[in-house]
Design a protein around this motif. Structure first.
Motif, PDB file in Angstrom:
ATOM      1  N   ALA A   1       7.336   8.338  11.551  1.00 27.14           N
ATOM      2  CA  ALA A   1       6.466   8.365  12.719  1.00 27.14           C
ATOM      3  C   ALA A   1       5.168   9.081  12.363  1.00 27.14           C
ATOM      4  O   ALA A   1       5.201  10.194  11.835  1.00 27.14           O
ATOM      5  CB  ALA A   1       7.166   9.094  13.868  1.00 27.14           C
ATOM      6  N   ALA A   2       4.060   8.438  12.631  1.00 28.77           N
ATOM      7  CA  ALA A   2       2.753   9.017  12.338  1.00 28.77           C
ATOM      8  C   ALA A   2       2.105   9.523  13.621  1.00 28.77           C
ATOM      9  O   ALA A   2       2.284   8.937  14.686  1.00 28.77           O
ATOM     10  CB  ALA A   2       1.861   7.980  11.661  1.00 28.77           C
ATOM     11  N   SER A   3       1.330  10.593  13.475  1.00 29.19           N
ATOM     12  CA  SER A   3       0.699  11.190  14.651  1.00 29.19           C
ATOM     13  C   SER A   3      -0.486  10.385  15.152  1.00 29.19           C
ATOM     14  O   SER A   3      -0.878  10.513  16.306  1.00 29.19           O
ATOM     15  CB  SER A   3       0.247  12.619  14.334  1.00 29.19           C
ATOM     16  N   GLY A   4      -1.060   9.570  14.266  1.00 27.94           N
ATOM     17  CA  GLY A   4      -2.222   8.792  14.670  1.00 27.94           C
ATOM     18  C   GLY A   4      -2.039   7.323  14.393  1.00 27.94           C
ATOM     19  O   GLY A   4      -0.977   6.892  13.979  1.00 27.94           O
TER      20      GLY A   4
ATOM     21  N   SER B   1      -5.395   2.835  10.496  1.00 30.41           N
ATOM     22  CA  SER B   1      -6.523   3.453   9.799  1.00 30.41           C
ATOM     23  C   SER B   1      -6.187   3.814   8.365  1.00 30.41           C
ATOM     24  O   SER B   1      -7.077   4.151   7.576  1.00 30.41           O
ATOM     25  CB  SER B   1      -6.972   4.713  10.545  1.00 30.41           C
ATOM     26  N   PHE B   2      -4.923   3.746   8.011  1.00 27.25           N
ATOM     27  CA  PHE B   2      -4.511   4.103   6.652  1.00 27.25           C
ATOM     28  C   PHE B   2      -4.665   2.915   5.714  1.00 27.25           C
ATOM     29  O   PHE B   2      -4.369   1.783   6.076  1.00 27.25           O
ATOM     30  CB  PHE B   2      -3.062   4.564   6.635  1.00 27.25           C
ATOM     31  N   ASN B   3      -5.119   3.191   4.497  1.00 25.31           N
ATOM     32  CA  ASN B   3      -5.220   2.125   3.503  1.00 25.31           C
ATOM     33  C   ASN B   3      -3.842   1.572   3.183  1.00 25.31           C
ATOM     34  O   ASN B   3      -3.665   0.364   3.031  1.00 25.31           O
ATOM     35  CB  ASN B   3      -5.872   2.648   2.230  1.00 25.31           C
ATOM     36  N   TYR B   4      -2.909   2.468   3.005  1.00 29.72           N
ATOM     37  CA  TYR B   4      -1.533   2.059   2.780  1.00 29.72           C
ATOM     38  C   TYR B   4      -0.599   3.176   3.189  1.00 29.72           C
ATOM     39  O   TYR B   4      -1.005   4.328   3.338  1.00 29.72           O
ATOM     40  CB  TYR B   4      -1.292   1.672   1.312  1.00 29.72           C
TER      41      TYR B   4
ATOM     42  N   ILE C   1       3.255  -0.364   1.476  1.00 30.34           N
ATOM     43  CA  ILE C   1       2.773  -1.449   2.316  1.00 30.34           C
ATOM     44  C   ILE C   1       1.320  -1.175   2.676  1.00 30.34           C
ATOM     45  O   ILE C   1       0.967  -0.075   3.097  1.00 30.34           O
ATOM     46  CB  ILE C   1       3.650  -1.630   3.578  1.00 30.34           C
ATOM     47  N   THR C   2       0.478  -2.176   2.463  1.00 29.74           N
ATOM     48  CA  THR C   2      -0.949  -2.000   2.697  1.00 29.74           C
ATOM     49  C   THR C   2      -1.283  -2.198   4.175  1.00 29.74           C
ATOM     50  O   THR C   2      -0.449  -2.634   4.971  1.00 29.74           O
ATOM     51  CB  THR C   2      -1.758  -3.008   1.876  1.00 29.74           C
ATOM     52  N   ARG C   3      -2.535  -1.917   4.502  1.00 35.55           N
ATOM     53  CA  ARG C   3      -3.006  -2.108   5.866  1.00 35.55           C
ATOM     54  C   ARG C   3      -2.832  -3.566   6.286  1.00 35.55           C
ATOM     55  O   ARG C   3      -2.511  -3.845   7.443  1.00 35.55           O
ATOM     56  CB  ARG C   3      -4.470  -1.715   5.977  1.00 35.55           C
ATOM     57  N   GLY C   4      -2.995  -4.448   5.333  1.00 35.98           N
ATOM     58  CA  GLY C   4      -2.868  -5.869   5.629  1.00 35.98           C
ATOM     59  C   GLY C   4      -1.439  -6.374   5.666  1.00 35.98           C
ATOM     60  O   GLY C   4      -1.193  -7.538   5.987  1.00 35.98           O
ATOM     61  N   GLY C   5      -0.494  -5.482   5.304  1.00 37.43           N
ATOM     62  CA  GLY C   5       0.902  -5.873   5.386  1.00 37.43           C
ATOM     63  C   GLY C   5       1.533  -6.320   4.075  1.00 37.43           C
ATOM     64  O   GLY C   5       2.692  -6.718   4.056  1.00 37.43           O
ATOM     65  N   THR C   6       0.768  -6.243   2.984  1.00 36.17           N
ATOM     66  CA  THR C   6       1.339  -6.604   1.688  1.00 36.17           C
ATOM     67  C   THR C   6       2.259  -5.489   1.212  1.00 36.17           C
ATOM     68  O   THR C   6       1.885  -4.323   1.199  1.00 36.17           O
ATOM     69  CB  THR C   6       0.229  -6.835   0.656  1.00 36.17           C
ATOM     70  N   ALA C   7       3.456  -5.885   0.802  1.00 33.87           N
ATOM     71  CA  ALA C   7       4.455  -4.906   0.379  1.00 33.87           C
ATOM     72  C   ALA C   7       4.747  -5.060  -1.104  1.00 33.87           C
ATOM     73  O   ALA C   7       4.751  -6.175  -1.642  1.00 33.87           O
ATOM     74  CB  ALA C   7       5.735  -5.079   1.179  1.00 33.87           C
ATOM     75  N   ASN C   8       4.994  -3.934  -1.749  1.00 32.10           N
ATOM     76  CA  ASN C   8       5.428  -3.943  -3.142  1.00 32.10           C
ATOM     77  C   ASN C   8       6.529  -2.907  -3.316  1.00 32.10           C
ATOM     78  O   ASN C   8       6.581  -1.914  -2.580  1.00 32.10           O
ATOM     79  CB  ASN C   8       4.261  -3.623  -4.082  1.00 32.10           C
TER      80      ASN C   8
ATOM     81  N   ASN D   1       2.305  -1.287  13.843  1.00 27.69           N
ATOM     82  CA  ASN D   1       1.059  -0.586  14.164  1.00 27.69           C
ATOM     83  C   ASN D   1       1.035  -0.103  15.607  1.00 27.69           C
ATOM     84  O   ASN D   1       0.483   0.959  15.903  1.00 27.69           O
ATOM     85  CB  ASN D   1      -0.135  -1.498  13.896  1.00 27.69           C
ATOM     86  N   ALA D   2       1.632  -0.859  16.496  1.00 27.60           N
ATOM     87  CA  ALA D   2       1.606  -0.491  17.907  1.00 27.60           C
ATOM     88  C   ALA D   2       2.381   0.799  18.172  1.00 27.60           C
ATOM     89  O   ALA D   2       2.031   1.577  19.061  1.00 27.60           O
ATOM     90  CB  ALA D   2       2.172  -1.624  18.751  1.00 27.60           C
ATOM     91  N   LYS D   3       3.420   0.998  17.381  1.00 33.95           N
ATOM     92  CA  LYS D   3       4.257   2.189  17.559  1.00 33.95           C
ATOM     93  C   LYS D   3       3.926   3.290  16.563  1.00 33.95           C
ATOM     94  O   LYS D   3       4.537   4.354  16.599  1.00 33.95           O
ATOM     95  CB  LYS D   3       5.735   1.811  17.426  1.00 33.95           C
ATOM     96  N   ASN D   4       2.970   3.026  15.657  1.00 39.69           N
ATOM     97  CA  ASN D   4       2.618   3.999  14.602  1.00 39.69           C
ATOM     98  C   ASN D   4       3.838   4.384  13.776  1.00 39.69           C
ATOM     99  O   ASN D   4       4.074   5.570  13.506  1.00 39.69           O
ATOM    100  CB  ASN D   4       1.965   5.246  15.200  1.00 39.69           C
ATOM    101  N   MET D   5       4.594   3.385  13.400  1.00 38.71           N
ATOM    102  CA  MET D   5       5.829   3.604  12.670  1.00 38.71           C
ATOM    103  C   MET D   5       5.859   2.771  11.387  1.00 38.71           C
ATOM    104  O   MET D   5       5.352   1.641  11.348  1.00 38.71           O
ATOM    105  CB  MET D   5       7.038   3.209  13.518  1.00 38.71           C
ATOM    106  N   VAL D   6       6.471   3.322  10.374  1.00 37.33           N
ATOM    107  CA  VAL D   6       6.777   2.593   9.148  1.00 37.33           C
ATOM    108  C   VAL D   6       8.267   2.760   8.891  1.00 37.33           C
ATOM    109  O   VAL D   6       8.831   3.841   9.127  1.00 37.33           O
ATOM    110  CB  VAL D   6       5.962   3.126   7.960  1.00 37.33           C
TER     111      VAL D   6
END
Length: 114
Positions: free
Chosen positions: A22-25, A29-32, A50-57, A72-77
């Motif tokens: 969970a991210a506070s913001g 806005s994060f590059n990855y 995972i990048t801002r565009g959604g590319t995963a490695n 992005n809506a929930k600020n969660m990864v």
């Protein structure tokens, strides 16, 4: 920026866990964003990114078993971990990168028993 990882625990060989960060913001806005792990006596090791565009490695040792995703809506990864092995035992950390800065969250312990 504050990151809070959760979802770790004890699981048997072959089991699954889903980690959450969970991210506070706004994470858009994060590059990855990424998950790292650190086993006792070792350095931090990249697990998935995972990048801002959604590319995963993924690191080779988790390909086909782990999956990183973002909401992005929930600020969660998330990190879905399947077919866990004892060698996956480690503290898992969430990282966010923005403007050449890395932000780390507190880790969550994952223990896989044989």
């Amino acid at each position: 920026v504050q990151l809070q990882a959760s979802g770790g625990g004890l699981v048997q060989d072959g089991g699954s866990l889903r980690l959450s960060c969970a991210a506070s913001g706004g994470i858009s806005s994060f590059n990855y964003m990424a998950w790292y792990r650190q086993a006792p006596g070792t350095q931090h090791e990249l697990v998935a990114i995972i990048t801002r565009g959604g590319t995963a490695n993924y690191a080779d040792f988790v390909k086909g078993r782990f999956s990183i995703s973002r909401d992005n809506a929930k600020n969660m990864v998330y990190l879905q971990m399947n077919s866990l092995k004892p060698e996956n035992t480690a503290v898992y950390y969430c990282l966010a990168n923005r403007d050449l800065e890395n932000y780390w969250g507190k880790g969550t312990q994952v223990t896989v028993s044989s």
